[in-house]
Design an enzyme around this catalytic site. Structure first.
Site, PDB file in Angstrom:
ATOM      1  N   HIS A  81       0.836  -1.200   0.000  1.00 41.32           N
ATOM      2  CA  HIS A  81       0.000   0.000   0.000  1.00 41.32           C
ATOM      3  C   HIS A  81       0.874   1.254   0.000  1.00 41.32           C
ATOM      4  CE1 HIS A  81       1.043   0.598   4.208  1.00 41.32           C
ATOM      5  NE2 HIS A  81       0.738  -0.675   4.433  1.00 41.32           N
ATOM      6  N   THR A  87       0.104   3.552  12.463  1.00 39.15           N
ATOM      7  CA  THR A  87      -0.942   2.662  12.956  1.00 39.15           C
ATOM      8  C   THR A  87      -1.569   3.293  14.199  1.00 39.15           C
ATOM      9  OG1 THR A  87       0.660   1.445  14.298  1.00 39.15           O
ATOM     10  CG2 THR A  87       0.180   0.585  12.079  1.00 39.15           C
TER      11      THR A  87
END
Length: 465
Positions: A81, A87
Site C-alpha cells: 500500500h 498505525t
C-alpha cells in the site's frame, strides 16, 4: 476454516469508491511516475519501510529493459500500500511523547525549538493524500511499462482486506485506467476492478497477510534483535536530545519514535510530500543509516530468513505464483484458501496480468520464500551493513511505501521455453536456485524446480507444533 467471505469489487465500483477524476500524476517535483520519491534522498531513502517508493533503476547490475527479441507474455505485480498515517497504537504513542515533551521541557533549544509549538494532528492507519497519489502513479507506470499487454487486457486484481490496502488498489486502478484512456492504441478500454478482497483474520487463510501460523505469530525475535541494536545507537542521540530539552527524560524507544515521526510527518504535510518535516533535521546522516539498518534488521529477523518461520509465511503466495506462471492448479497446504484458489472466478489461471496488494511484512516473507535474497548473508546484529553488501536487501530497497515487485514471463526468439524475471522497485533481482543467465532470468521449468522448498510446504508444519 470459516465460511468464504470474499467481496466482488463490482460493489465498490457501484458505490463510487473508485474515482475516475483526472489526476496530476507525475507533475510534482518530489514524486514522479518514473522515479518515485527523489526529494532529500540522503535522508528519505534511509527511512526503512517508511521511505516512499524510489526507483532502484540506477542500482541495476543488469538492465531492466526488455531484450529486443523478447515479448512479455505474463506479468504478476505484488504491491505494498501507499504512504499512510501511523498505525493506531503508534499514533497514540507518538502523540503521548510529543505531549510529554511539551509538558516537561523547560526550554527548547536549537533544532528542537519547533517542538514547543508543534501540533500533533496525524490520523491513524489510512493512506495519506500523498500515499494515494503514489498508487495512482504506480498504476500509470505499470500500464506504460507493460503497454503491449495492457492495451488489450484487463488485469485480475486482488487485495488483502485492510482499508488502506483496498484503497491502494483503487488508486492503482485509477492510474492504470487514466493511462489506458490516454493511449490511442488501447483496444480494450474496460476498467479493471478489485475482484477479490481476502479478509484479514487469524482464522482465514490469506496469502497476502500473515496471521494463521500460531508459532510464528508468537515470535518476538525481530523485536528483540531491533531492541538490542537500538540500545547500541540510541543512547548518544538520547543524551543530545535531553541536552536540548532540559527537564525531559527520554528512553531509547522514544528516540526511535522521534525518528519515525520524520517520515510520517513528511508524507502527511502536503499532497506531494515536498516539505521535509522538522523532525528530520534532528538527526545526522550517519544516524539515519543506523535507523535504516534498524528497520532492515526488524524485517529480516521478524519476517525474513533470520526468523526460522519467516519465509514459511510466503509459501502460499509462492505456490499461487507458480500456478499462475504454469497455468496449473494451485498445489499448496499452507496459507492458501482452498475455496478461493479452486474457483476460476476468484483464482483464474488464464489471465496474463495479475495485480495483488499486500503489506510490507508479508511481502518480505514472500520474497524470501521465493529465494530472491538467497545471496544475502545473515545480517550482523551489531554493525551496519549496506544494501549493496547484503545483495540488495534493506527495508527501504525492498518494502518502502508503495513498493512493487514485477514477476515477468517472456518469450524470446532465441529460446523455445519462456523465461522468468523478477524486479523489485525497478531493480532486476537475479533468480536463485536455477540456471540464471546474464540478464538475471531462468527458464520457467527450471525456475519452478528451484522452488522445491516452497512446493513441498517448507517448514510450515512447525507452525502448530
Amino acid at each position: 476454516m470459516v465460511t468464504l467471505t470474499f467481496l466482488l469489487s463490482a460493489a465498490y465500483l457501484l458505490s463510487g469508491r473508485v474515482s475516475a477524476a483526472p489526476s496530476s500524476a507525475g507533475s510534482k517535483s518530489c514524486d514522479t511516475v518514473d522515479l518515485g520519491y527523489q526529494c532529500s534522498p540522503a535522508t528519505s531513502h534511509l527511512w526503512g519501510q517508511y521511505s516512499p517508493f524510489f526507483s532502484l533503476e540506477d542500482e541495476l547490475s543488469v538492465s531492466s529493459k526488455l531484450p529486443k527479441d523478447c515479448r512479455i507474455t505474463l506479468v504478476q505485480v505484488l504491491s505494498r500500500h501507499g504512504a499512510r498515517y501511523p498505525t493506531s497504537s503508534k499514533s497514540k504513542k507518538y502523540k503521548k511523547l510529543v505531549t510529554a515533551i511539551q509538558a516537561n521541557a523547560t526550554d527548547f533549544k536549537g533544532k528542537f525549538a519547533f517542538l514547543k509549538t508543534y501540533n500533533y494532528t496525524l490520523g491513524a492507519d489510512d493512506l495519506t493524500p500523498f500515499g494515494e497519489q503514489q498508487l495512482v502513479n504506480s498504476g500509470i507506470k505499470f500500464y506504460q511499462r507493460y503497454k503491449a499487454l495492457a492495451r488489450s487486457v484487463v488485469p485480475f486484481i486482488r487485495a488483502s482486506g485492510s482499508d488502506r490496502v483496498i484503497a491502494s488498489g483503487e488508486k492503482f486502478i485509477e492510474g492504470f485506467q487514466q493511462a489506458k484512456l490516454a493511449d490511442p492504441g488501447a483496444t480494450n478500454r474496460a476498467a479493471p476492478a478489485i475482484s477479490v478482497i481476502i479478509p484479514e483474520s487469524e482464522t482465514f487463510n490469506n496469502t497476502l497477510d500473515h496471521g494463521v501460523c500460531t508459532k510464528f505469530e508468537a515470535s518476538q525475535l525481530g523485536d528483540e534483535v531491533a531492541a538490542n541494536f537500538t540500545a547500541l545507537f540510541a543512547p548518544d542521540i538520547r543524551a543530545r536530545a535531553e541536552k536540548h530539552l532540559p527537564g525531559v527524560t527520554l528512553t531509547d524507544e522514544d528516540v526511535v519514535s522521534l525518528m519515525d515521526m520524520c517520515s510520517f510527518d513528511t508524507v502527511a504535510r502536503t499532497s506531494d510530500a515536498s516539505q521535509l518535516s522538522p523532525f528530520c533535521q534532528l538527526f545526522t546522516h550517519n544516524e539515519w543509516k543506523k535507523y535504516n539498518y534498524l528497520q532492515s534488521l526488524g524485517k529480516y529477523y521478524g519476517y525474513g530468513a533470520g526468523n526460522p518461520l519467516g519465509p514459511a509465511q510466503g509459501i502460499g503466495f509462492t505456490n499461487e505464483l507458480i500456478a499462475r506462471l504454469t497455468r496449473s492448479p494451485v498445489q499448496d497446504h499452507t496459507s492458501t484458501n482452498s475455496t478461493l484458489v479452486s474457483n476460476p472466478a476468484t483464482f483464474p489461471l488464464n489471465a496474463t496480468m495479475y495485480v495483488d496488494f499486500s503489506h510490507d511484512n508479508s511481502m518480505v516473507s514472500i520474497f524470501f520464500a521465493l529465494g530472491l535474497y538467497n545471496g544475502t548473508e545473515p545480517l550482523s546484529r551489531t554493525s551496519v551493513e549496506s544494501a549493496k553488501e547484503l545483495d540488495g536487501y534493506s527495508a527501504s530497497w525492498v518494502v518502502p511505501f508503495g513498493a512493487r515487485a514485477y514477476f515477468e514471463t517472456m518469450q524470446c526468439k532465441s529460446e523455445k521455453e519462456p523465461l522468468v524475471r523478477a524486479l523489485i522497485n525497478d531493480r532486476v533481482v537475479p533468480l536463485h536456485g536455477c540456471d540464471v543467465d546474464k540478464l538475471g532470468r531462468c527458464k520457467l521449468n527450471d525456475f519452478v524446480k528451484g522452488l522445491s522448498w516452497a512446493r513441498s510446504g517448507g517448514n510450515w508444519g512447525e507452525c502448530f507444533s
